[in-house]
Scaffold this motif. Structure first.
Motif, PDB file in Angstrom:
ATOM      1  N   ALA A 278     -10.907   9.047  -4.350  1.00 45.53           N
ATOM      2  CA  ALA A 278     -10.067   8.595  -3.233  1.00 45.53           C
ATOM      3  C   ALA A 278      -9.383   9.786  -2.572  1.00 45.53           C
ATOM      4  CB  ALA A 278      -9.025   7.598  -3.726  1.00 45.53           C
ATOM      5  N   ALA A 279      -8.894  10.700  -3.419  1.00 42.39           N
ATOM      6  CA  ALA A 279      -8.213  11.870  -2.873  1.00 42.39           C
ATOM      7  C   ALA A 279      -9.186  12.707  -2.046  1.00 42.39           C
ATOM      8  CB  ALA A 279      -7.620  12.699  -4.008  1.00 42.39           C
ATOM      9  N   ALA A 280     -10.429  12.791  -2.515  1.00 39.25           N
ATOM     10  CA  ALA A 280     -11.434  13.557  -1.775  1.00 39.25           C
ATOM     11  C   ALA A 280     -11.683  12.919  -0.416  1.00 39.25           C
ATOM     12  CB  ALA A 280     -12.731  13.628  -2.570  1.00 39.25           C
ATOM     13  N   ALA A 281     -11.820  11.601  -0.419  1.00 38.26           N
ATOM     14  CA  ALA A 281     -11.998  10.893   0.844  1.00 38.26           C
ATOM     15  C   ALA A 281     -10.805  11.164   1.755  1.00 38.26           C
ATOM     16  CB  ALA A 281     -12.159   9.397   0.595  1.00 38.26           C
ATOM     17  N   ALA A 282      -9.612  11.282   1.146  1.00 41.81           N
ATOM     18  CA  ALA A 282      -8.403  11.551   1.924  1.00 41.81           C
ATOM     19  C   ALA A 282      -8.512  12.870   2.671  1.00 41.81           C
ATOM     20  CB  ALA A 282      -7.189  11.589   1.005  1.00 41.81           C
ATOM     21  N   ILE A 283      -9.017  13.872   1.960  1.00 40.39           N
ATOM     22  CA  ILE A 283      -9.105  15.194   2.578  1.00 40.39           C
ATOM     23  C   ILE A 283     -10.110  15.172   3.728  1.00 40.39           C
ATOM     24  CG2 ILE A 283      -9.758  17.579   2.167  1.00 40.39           C
ATOM     25  CD1 ILE A 283      -8.674  16.988  -0.775  1.00 40.39           C
ATOM     26  N   VAL A 284     -11.235  14.513   3.505  1.00 35.78           N
ATOM     27  CA  VAL A 284     -12.235  14.405   4.573  1.00 35.78           C
ATOM     28  C   VAL A 284     -11.632  13.681   5.778  1.00 35.78           C
ATOM     29  CG1 VAL A 284     -14.437  13.378   5.231  1.00 35.78           C
ATOM     30  CG2 VAL A 284     -14.213  14.514   3.016  1.00 35.78           C
ATOM     31  N   LEU A 285     -10.972  12.554   5.501  1.00 36.70           N
ATOM     32  CA  LEU A 285     -10.388  11.778   6.596  1.00 36.70           C
ATOM     33  C   LEU A 285      -9.307  12.562   7.338  1.00 36.70           C
ATOM     34  CD1 LEU A 285     -10.099   8.121   5.286  1.00 36.70           C
ATOM     35  CD2 LEU A 285     -11.655   9.060   7.001  1.00 36.70           C
ATOM     36  N   SER A 286      -8.464  13.287   6.585  1.00 30.00           N
ATOM     37  CA  SER A 286      -7.382  14.008   7.254  1.00 30.00           C
ATOM     38  C   SER A 286      -7.947  15.144   8.097  1.00 30.00           C
ATOM     39  CB  SER A 286      -6.361  14.528   6.251  1.00 30.00           C
ATOM     40  OG  SER A 286      -6.938  15.506   5.430  1.00 30.00           O
ATOM     41  N   THR A 287      -9.047  15.733   7.636  1.00 30.49           N
ATOM     42  CA  THR A 287      -9.666  16.780   8.454  1.00 30.49           C
ATOM     43  C   THR A 287     -10.240  16.175   9.732  1.00 30.49           C
ATOM     44  OG1 THR A 287     -10.239  17.911   6.409  1.00 30.49           O
ATOM     45  CG2 THR A 287     -11.270  18.724   8.414  1.00 30.49           C
ATOM     46  N   ILE A 288     -10.881  15.014   9.581  1.00 33.26           N
ATOM     47  CA  ILE A 288     -11.414  14.346  10.767  1.00 33.26           C
ATOM     48  C   ILE A 288     -10.274  14.007  11.739  1.00 33.26           C
ATOM     49  CG2 ILE A 288     -12.566  12.249  11.600  1.00 33.26           C
ATOM     50  CD1 ILE A 288     -14.302  12.336   9.086  1.00 33.26           C
ATOM     51  N   ALA A 289      -9.129  13.588  11.168  1.00 32.22           N
ATOM     52  CA  ALA A 289      -7.963  13.296  12.016  1.00 32.22           C
ATOM     53  C   ALA A 289      -7.511  14.558  12.743  1.00 32.22           C
ATOM     54  CB  ALA A 289      -6.835  12.725  11.168  1.00 32.22           C
ATOM     55  N   SER A 290      -7.521  15.700  12.021  1.00 33.82           N
ATOM     56  CA  SER A 290      -7.114  16.953  12.668  1.00 33.82           C
ATOM     57  C   SER A 290      -8.084  17.342  13.776  1.00 33.82           C
ATOM     58  CB  SER A 290      -7.056  18.094  11.654  1.00 33.82           C
ATOM     59  OG  SER A 290      -6.305  17.721  10.541  1.00 33.82           O
ATOM     60  N   ILE A 291      -9.369  17.049  13.571  1.00 35.17           N
ATOM     61  CA  ILE A 291     -10.368  17.330  14.610  1.00 35.17           C
ATOM     62  C   ILE A 291     -10.046  16.501  15.839  1.00 35.17           C
ATOM     63  CG2 ILE A 291     -12.819  17.138  15.242  1.00 35.17           C
ATOM     64  CD1 ILE A 291     -13.461  17.454  12.234  1.00 35.17           C
ATOM     65  N   MET A 292      -9.732  15.227  15.588  1.00 30.39           N
ATOM     66  CA  MET A 292      -9.520  14.319  16.703  1.00 30.39           C
ATOM     67  C   MET A 292      -8.205  14.545  17.427  1.00 30.39           C
ATOM     68  SD  MET A 292     -11.207  10.917  15.007  1.00 30.39           S
ATOM     69  CE  MET A 292      -9.992   9.850  15.689  1.00 30.39           C
ATOM     70  N   PHE A 293      -7.109  14.773  16.640  1.00 36.11           N
ATOM     71  CA  PHE A 293      -5.792  14.816  17.268  1.00 36.11           C
ATOM     72  C   PHE A 293      -5.246  16.221  17.486  1.00 36.11           C
ATOM     73  CE2 PHE A 293      -5.855  10.719  14.884  1.00 36.11           C
ATOM     74  CZ  PHE A 293      -6.007   9.926  16.002  1.00 36.11           C
ATOM     75  N   MET A 294      -5.709  17.190  16.681  1.00 39.67           N
ATOM     76  CA  MET A 294      -5.123  18.517  16.800  1.00 39.67           C
ATOM     77  C   MET A 294      -6.136  19.545  17.299  1.00 39.67           C
ATOM     78  SD  MET A 294      -2.843  17.982  13.466  1.00 39.67           S
ATOM     79  CE  MET A 294      -2.849  19.627  12.811  1.00 39.67           C
ATOM     80  N   GLY A 295      -7.278  19.051  17.716  1.00 40.70           N
ATOM     81  CA  GLY A 295      -8.273  19.953  18.277  1.00 40.70           C
ATOM     82  C   GLY A 295      -8.857  20.937  17.278  1.00 40.70           C
ATOM     83  N   LEU A 296      -8.795  20.581  15.989  1.00 35.71           N
ATOM     84  CA  LEU A 296      -9.365  21.457  14.972  1.00 35.71           C
ATOM     85  C   LEU A 296     -10.878  21.558  15.168  1.00 35.71           C
ATOM     86  CD1 LEU A 296      -8.977  22.966  12.205  1.00 35.71           C
ATOM     87  CD2 LEU A 296      -9.508  20.795  11.123  1.00 35.71           C
ATOM     88  N   VAL A 297     -11.376  22.795  15.095  1.00 38.29           N
ATOM     89  CA  VAL A 297     -12.817  22.987  15.238  1.00 38.29           C
ATOM     90  C   VAL A 297     -13.423  23.250  13.861  1.00 38.29           C
ATOM     91  CG1 VAL A 297     -14.618  24.388  16.312  1.00 38.29           C
ATOM     92  CG2 VAL A 297     -12.482  23.950  17.534  1.00 38.29           C
ATOM     93  N   VAL A 298     -14.433  22.473  13.504  1.00 35.91           N
ATOM     94  CA  VAL A 298     -15.062  22.693  12.205  1.00 35.91           C
ATOM     95  C   VAL A 298     -16.533  23.054  12.408  1.00 35.91           C
ATOM     96  CG1 VAL A 298     -13.547  21.177  10.922  1.00 35.91           C
ATOM     97  CG2 VAL A 298     -15.609  20.245  11.967  1.00 35.91           C
ATOM     98  N   GLY A 299     -17.088  23.681  11.406  1.00 33.58           N
ATOM     99  CA  GLY A 299     -18.492  24.090  11.513  1.00 33.58           C
ATOM    100  C   GLY A 299     -19.373  23.278  10.589  1.00 33.58           C
ATOM    101  N   TRP A 300     -20.543  23.824  10.299  1.00 33.23           N
ATOM    102  CA  TRP A 300     -21.497  23.097   9.472  1.00 33.23           C
ATOM    103  C   TRP A 300     -21.011  22.947   8.039  1.00 33.23           C
ATOM    104  CZ3 TRP A 300     -23.425  25.827   5.330  1.00 33.23           C
ATOM    105  CH2 TRP A 300     -23.231  27.200   5.374  1.00 33.23           C
TER     106      TRP A 300
END
Ligand code: C5P
Length: 333
Positions: A278-300
């Motif tokens: 669950a915690a792992a899913a949390a980290i993935v989700l929070s990163t996706i949230a940062s991509i969406m709301f904070m303009g975080l750019v992620v790579g492959w």
């Protein structure tokens, strides 16, 4: 419904995991923010203590609700389980004190490390918890499940390595790397040990979750208070207990206490290993949230890591596993 007592439904479990996921994600982000970005530095030992008090308060409210508002019945039950069972109380001091150490260590870790290093190191609690679950609870994992545990750890590290680096704009501030890393390593072992020990006590007796929590948080308040006295006595005397408590710090308290309560529910209905998923899913989700709301750019690397996390969840066979009871040990204890 008469089947209600026969364990929780899948929907309820998913709900708990989802809430925990969101709370854990925002907790880490906010805790780090209040420790590294905001101006006034509050005393984190007091926050650990206030969080213990809040958990005790929530737990008592839930107990009161279970007893239909009868304070007399609640105090009767608590008296029977606290004064009446000193040995059980003593046993609960173990996970509680270890958690108190962990909670203080994560603050030290977060204050001294950049977000990426913090997250990557802290993920070691996934294999650590799995190993301790096998050793202390007599659980057995299939080789596929062991693989899933390591795939999960690797996935989270990939996700964090990149996602964390991109958001950790405070790298290289006054932090002490060695102190941070040492504190966090201690926190990893404390997390695994306390979690599994709590699970053992909870599932090894008929005592209810909420009574167990009252027992835990009594010790928790005591040891967290000792933490304040030992580490921040002078500070608190000079500036006051709640020095630097901005609304955001109160939010950290709220998320921390809610997260703790939900952790206990998740451990009751699933187990500590699943909590890691669950915690792992949390980290993935929070990163996706940062991509969406904070303009975080992620790579492959993020995409790969996130895929590994999802793959691990299926490899482990999460939907099918039921671990509400402890396995019966074959050999004598
Ligand atoms: O990092 P980890 O998931 O191990 O942290 C667990 C957290 O849950 C700790 O902060 C601990 O204080 C809290 N907890 C709780 N009540 C329980 C079990 C854990 O508040 N019964």
């Amino acid at each position: 419904g008469t089947a209600k007592k026969e364990g929780a439904s899948v929907v309820f479990k998913l709900y708990c995991l989802a809430v925990l996921t969101v709370m854990a994600a925002s907790y880490t982000v906010l805790m780090r923010y209040t420790r590294t970005v905001e101006g006034v530095r509050y005393y984190s030992t007091t926050t650990v203590f206030v969080t213990e008090c809040a958990k005790m308060f929530f737990t008592l409210c839930i107990l009161l609700k279970e007893h239909k508002g009868s304070i007399r019945k609640v105090s009767q039950e608590l008296k029977g389980n606290i004064v009446g069972k000193p040995m059980e109380m003593l046993k609960m001091s173990v996970p509680s004190i270890v958690y108190a150490i962990q909670n203080n260590m994560t603050f030290i870790g977060l204050s001294n490390l950049d977000a990426a290093t913090y997250q990557v190191t802290y993920q070691m609690k996934i294999p650590c918890t799995a190993l301790l679950s096998v050793m202390m609870l007599g659980r057995s994992l299939s080789s596929m499940q062991w693989i899933a545990v390591f795939v999960l750890t690797g996935g989270v590290i990939l996700v964090q390595g990149i996602g964390g680096e991109a958001v950790s704009h405070t790298t290289g501030t006054e932090g002490n790397y060695v102190v941070g890393l040492t504190a966090l390593t201690i926190a990893v072992f404390c997390s695994g040990f306390a979690g599994v020990y709590f699970e053992k006590l909870l599932k090894g007796s008929d005592t209810s979750l909420w009574v167990r929590n009252v027992q835990m948080y009594s010790w928790g308040m005591l040891s967290a208070f000792l933490g304040v006295v030992m580490h921040d006595y002078q500070n608190v005397r000079e500036n006051g207990f709640l020095y630097g408590y901005t609304p955001l710090v109160w939010l950290v308290v709220l998320l921390g206490s809610g997260g703790g309560i939900y952790t206990s529910i998740v451990v009751k209905y699933t187990d500590n290993i699943m909590k890691g998923f669950a915690a792992a899913a949390a980290i993935v989700l929070s990163t996706i949230a940062s991509i969406m709301f904070m303009g975080l750019v992620v790579g492959w690397m993020f995409v790969m890591g996130a895929s590994l996390v999802i793959a691990a969840i299926f490899l482990y066979g999460l939907p099918k596993t039921n671990t509400e009871k402890l396995p019966v040990r074959k050999s004598g204890t």
